[in-house]
Design an enzyme around this catalytic site. Sequence first.
Site, short mmCIF file in Angstrom:
data_model
loop_
_atom_site.label_atom_id
_atom_site.label_comp_id
_atom_site.label_asym_id
_atom_site.label_seq_id
_atom_site.Cartn_x
_atom_site.Cartn_y
_atom_site.Cartn_z
N ARG A 1 39.32 48.26 45.12
CA ARG A 1 39.47 46.85 45.46
C ARG A 1 39.30 46.71 46.97
O ARG A 1 39.80 47.52 47.74
CB ARG A 1 40.86 46.32 45.06
CG ARG A 1 41.02 46.06 43.56
CD ARG A 1 40.16 44.88 43.07
NE ARG A 1 40.30 44.65 41.64
CZ ARG A 1 39.53 45.19 40.70
NH1 ARG A 1 38.53 46.00 41.02
NH2 ARG A 1 39.74 44.92 39.43
N GLU B 1 35.17 39.37 48.97
CA GLU B 1 33.99 39.35 48.10
C GLU B 1 33.93 38.13 47.19
O GLU B 1 32.84 37.72 46.78
CB GLU B 1 33.94 40.62 47.23
CG GLU B 1 35.03 40.67 46.16
CD GLU B 1 34.93 41.91 45.27
OE1 GLU B 1 34.83 43.02 45.83
OE2 GLU B 1 34.94 41.76 44.04
N HIS C 1 30.14 45.00 43.75
CA HIS C 1 31.09 45.20 42.65
C HIS C 1 30.33 45.51 41.35
O HIS C 1 30.53 44.87 40.32
CB HIS C 1 31.99 43.97 42.47
CG HIS C 1 33.32 44.32 41.88
ND1 HIS C 1 34.50 43.83 42.36
CD2 HIS C 1 33.67 45.12 40.83
CE1 HIS C 1 35.51 44.31 41.64
NE2 HIS C 1 35.02 45.10 40.71
N ASP D 1 31.76 49.29 47.29
CA ASP D 1 31.37 48.49 46.12
C ASP D 1 32.22 47.23 46.05
O ASP D 1 31.95 46.35 45.23
CB ASP D 1 31.55 49.31 44.83
CG ASP D 1 31.05 48.58 43.61
OD1 ASP D 1 29.88 48.12 43.65
OD2 ASP D 1 31.79 48.43 42.62
P1 NAI Z 1 44.66 53.89 36.62
O1 NAI Z 1 45.79 52.97 36.38
O2 NAI Z 1 44.27 54.86 35.53
O3 NAI Z 1 44.95 54.76 37.93
C1 NAI Z 1 45.47 54.22 39.11
C2 NAI Z 1 46.23 55.31 39.82
O4 NAI Z 1 46.68 54.79 41.06
C3 NAI Z 1 47.47 55.79 39.03
O5 NAI Z 1 47.49 57.21 38.95
C4 NAI Z 1 48.63 55.25 39.86
O6 NAI Z 1 49.77 56.10 39.80
C5 NAI Z 1 48.01 55.24 41.25
N1 NAI Z 1 48.76 54.40 42.18
C6 NAI Z 1 49.50 53.29 41.93
N2 NAI Z 1 50.07 52.83 43.06
C7 NAI Z 1 49.66 53.67 44.05
C8 NAI Z 1 49.91 53.72 45.44
N3 NAI Z 1 50.73 52.83 46.03
N4 NAI Z 1 49.34 54.72 46.15
C9 NAI Z 1 48.54 55.64 45.55
N5 NAI Z 1 48.27 55.64 44.23
C10 NAI Z 1 48.83 54.66 43.49
O7 NAI Z 1 43.42 53.00 37.03
P2 NAI Z 1 41.86 53.36 36.98
O8 NAI Z 1 41.30 52.96 35.66
O9 NAI Z 1 41.67 54.74 37.44
O10 NAI Z 1 41.28 52.31 38.03
C11 NAI Z 1 41.58 52.42 39.41
C12 NAI Z 1 41.15 51.15 40.11
O11 NAI Z 1 39.72 51.05 40.07
C13 NAI Z 1 41.61 49.84 39.44
O12 NAI Z 1 42.91 49.47 39.90
C14 NAI Z 1 40.58 48.85 39.87
O13 NAI Z 1 41.05 48.18 41.03
C15 NAI Z 1 39.37 49.70 40.23
N6 NAI Z 1 38.20 49.41 39.37
C16 NAI Z 1 37.04 49.03 39.98
C17 NAI Z 1 35.91 48.77 39.23
C18 NAI Z 1 34.60 48.40 39.86
O14 NAI Z 1 33.68 47.93 39.16
N7 NAI Z 1 34.42 48.58 41.15
C19 NAI Z 1 35.96 48.81 37.77
C20 NAI Z 1 37.23 49.29 37.23
C21 NAI Z 1 38.31 49.56 38.03
#
Ligand code: NAI
Length: 345
Positions: A231, A260, A292, A255
């Site tokens: 993000r 954005e 994105h 990305d």
């Molecule tokens: P997920 O929920 O599987 O993993 C997120 C990880 O971040 C978890 O292990 C969590 O413990 C950790 N986390 C939470 N708070 C934190 C903090 N304060 N400091 C460090 N780590 C922390 O999510 P996933 O599926 O891996 O997605 C990650 C991010 O990718 C999403 O939140 C979303 O913003 C982004 N995303 C971007 C996309 C794009 O098209 N550019 C598409 C899909 C997701």
Amino acid sequence: MIQVAFYDAKEYDRPAFEQYGAMHGMRFHFLETRLNADTVALAAGCDAVCVFVNDQVDAAVIDRLHGYGVKLIALRSAGYNNVDVRAAYGKVHVVHVPAYSPYAVAEHAMALLLTSVRRIHKAYNRTREFNFSLNGLTGFDFHGKTVGVIGTGKIGRIFINICRGFGMRVLAYDKYPAADSGIEYAALDRLFAESDVISLHCPLTEETRHLIDGNAIRKMKKGVVIVNTSRGALIDAEALLSGIKARHVGAACLDVYEEEADVFFEDRSGHILNDDLLSRLISMPNVIVTSHQAFLTREALGNIAETTVNNIRSYFDNDGICDNELCYRCGNIEQCRKERKERCF
Ligand code: NAI
């Protein structure tokens, strides 16, 4: 038939949603506009709204949706920072798509990284003009370098495996480190100090907003490459630009971008871009911006539509119980471990 107002609809969204919607007795009303206080009235008469990352689902919009009798906000994304889930509690239920293709995002992060470090974008433009000079195209080997991965959830872990395939050493930081994962965790300061590449895979929360600011950048190695497919607001873009101008940040692969919502997803090639910061970042030879698009694979689009339709169906067929509800009863979505045999409220 369940009526769903589908905001911010794009050409590439429709085929899969039309297909799965028809299979499950659902009618999507595709709206090109984004959801905000001015457009919320278009949801009147619908049972649910389907929203994406730049729809503005704040407290005022939620109150209006509630007033129109809308029962469900179905995010067709994993991230939910654009929805005031706290304000929705007790009024409108919120579901999301926790995973659709973490591979799509992790692979895009690596694609950006390789493009940037091996100057593929420069070479592509040169050879199209029959310029076969190699000057200025020197990259570096990934093998043996350290990559710092912030956030070791679904996407972060796939990215880690990809990096391991390149023979990189991985250091990670996560607020909730995964036990027995074989991942070497480190405090943020150590990760900043030792990493040649830093890739962000954590969600945007109050805590992670501007996680990468001037202070963090000063702690990083000179020449660090920063990758953000998570993000935009995880990075203070002004501070990133300063780090690039000071030649401290070696490259940035973005990305996502904090502002954005006003720019991405649309063709603005015939217009004058009002965002000076983004223009300046894009003008840098060592910055690559994609708008994105990390999620944009055939597999991901199909999975997003299928899961969103299943979420909506499950909510309306199952007395409001849905595995993918963002539950706020405990006040802590991140750590909520509620059994999904009941509704959040
Ligand atoms: P997920 O929920 O599987 O993993 C997120 C990880 O971040 C978890 O292990 C969590 O413990 C950790 N986390 C939470 N708070 C934190 C903090 N304060 N400091 C460090 N780590 C922390 O999510 P996933 O599926 O891996 O997605 C990650 C991010 O990718 C999403 O939140 C979303 O913003 C982004 N995303 C971007 C996309 C794009 O098209 N550019 C598409 C899909 C997701």
